[in-house]
Design an enzyme around this catalytic site. Sequence first.
Site, PDB file in Angstrom:
ATOM      1  N   GLY A   1      41.348  37.204  30.047  1.00 47.48           N
ATOM      2  CA  GLY A   1      41.042  36.094  29.153  1.00 47.48           C
ATOM      3  C   GLY A   1      40.269  36.475  27.909  1.00 47.48           C
ATOM      4  O   GLY A   1      39.845  35.588  27.155  1.00 47.48           O
TER       5      GLY A   1
ATOM      6  N   ASP B   1      47.483  46.103  32.652  1.00 50.28           N
ATOM      7  CA  ASP B   1      46.077  45.800  32.930  1.00 50.28           C
ATOM      8  C   ASP B   1      45.153  46.605  32.013  1.00 50.28           C
ATOM      9  O   ASP B   1      45.193  47.834  31.999  1.00 50.28           O
ATOM     10  CB  ASP B   1      45.807  46.141  34.402  1.00 50.28           C
ATOM     11  CG  ASP B   1      44.579  45.457  34.955  1.00 50.28           C
ATOM     12  OD1 ASP B   1      43.764  44.952  34.167  1.00 50.28           O
ATOM     13  OD2 ASP B   1      44.434  45.439  36.199  1.00 50.28           O
TER      14      ASP B   1
ATOM     15  N   ASP C   1      39.112  38.020  38.273  1.00 44.65           N
ATOM     16  CA  ASP C   1      39.805  37.954  39.564  1.00 44.65           C
ATOM     17  C   ASP C   1      39.339  36.760  40.394  1.00 44.65           C
ATOM     18  O   ASP C   1      38.148  36.438  40.447  1.00 44.65           O
ATOM     19  CB  ASP C   1      39.563  39.231  40.364  1.00 44.65           C
ATOM     20  CG  ASP C   1      40.257  40.445  39.753  1.00 44.65           C
ATOM     21  OD1 ASP C   1      41.083  40.252  38.844  1.00 44.65           O
ATOM     22  OD2 ASP C   1      39.963  41.574  40.186  1.00 44.65           O
TER      23      ASP C   1
END
Length: 355
Positions: free
Chosen positions: A148, A106, A169
């Site tokens: 993205g 992440d 999210d």
Amino acid sequence: TVSAEKIRATADLMVSTGLRDHGWMFVNIDDGWEAPKRAPNGEIQPNEKFPDMKALADYVHAKGLKLGIYSSPGPRTCGGYLGSYGHEYQDAATWAKWGIDYLKYDWCSYGRIAKDHSLPELQKPYRLMRKALDAVDRDIVYSLCQYGMGEVWKWGAQVGGNLWRTTGDITDTWESMSRIGFGQAELYPYAGPGHWNDPDMLVVGWVGWSEHLHRTRLTVNEQYTHISLWSLLSAPLLLGCDFSRLNAFTLNLLTNDEVLAVNQDPLGKQARRVLQKDDFQVWMKDLSDGSKAVGIFNLGEKRAEFALRWEKIGLARRQSVRDLWRQKDLGEFADEFRASVNRHGVVLIKVSPAE
């Protein structure tokens, strides 16, 4: 609040509910497992809630399941825990030693490391961890999570990703789920076996953060749309709900083998949106047996009838139709198929040329 106890309990529930036997395989630990400091040799350590990560992996594996873990290319994760920056090879080796099968990587604090948002800078940390994963003697699924940025779907496979988040999210509302799901229409060229577009997790069942859970705000029809669309998209199916509160409806949603087969079809094609008319969208996915999975979605605010003419989606004039949610053959239809579709709902069918 994630802990080894909860991961063991989740693995137990995946077996006892039957989810495992329908193909659900991974138990993924999200952020919050990391100790505040590394070992003197620089090795990442789990905190007190995970006293023995290798034993936990062994437990999950003994259930016929796989174990996933979470980290960040930055110095800190999104939750403020230790990231992998500067320790990429070391962390990959540690995860392999523990028996980890999946990594969610992440972006988080790497934004403070990257010089800018150019493609080379966006790709750099993910290329590095790919090299680190390749250096260990274990297959680890590699999930790129950077929301993205830089149209990651166009280069995620090039940097060695197996899946990549295409959006921010998701939340358990029609607005969020439909915007994300139906927004994947142009991404189909970039999905295929071993590299998938990830429109985020499924928001069915009891969802939320920590102890603050609530029943999903999606209606029954919206949940059918959610699972149908993600299956047509060949999206990774990741559950973020409380397994101890799975009711019969949610369990049936997640264990319909004919719907799951659409998602898991080995051809690995992502569905295309082949028709838009008024409040309706029609999405079609090529399947490995030569048939097509077709979703007829009603995005409107009331139940409505829709006539799908085969020629409009490039199919022969006579088709055999099977309803996948009801697991029922509907017969042969010449020229068109008529469906009554609920508000925010779907009719999901499998069609093949009638002999």
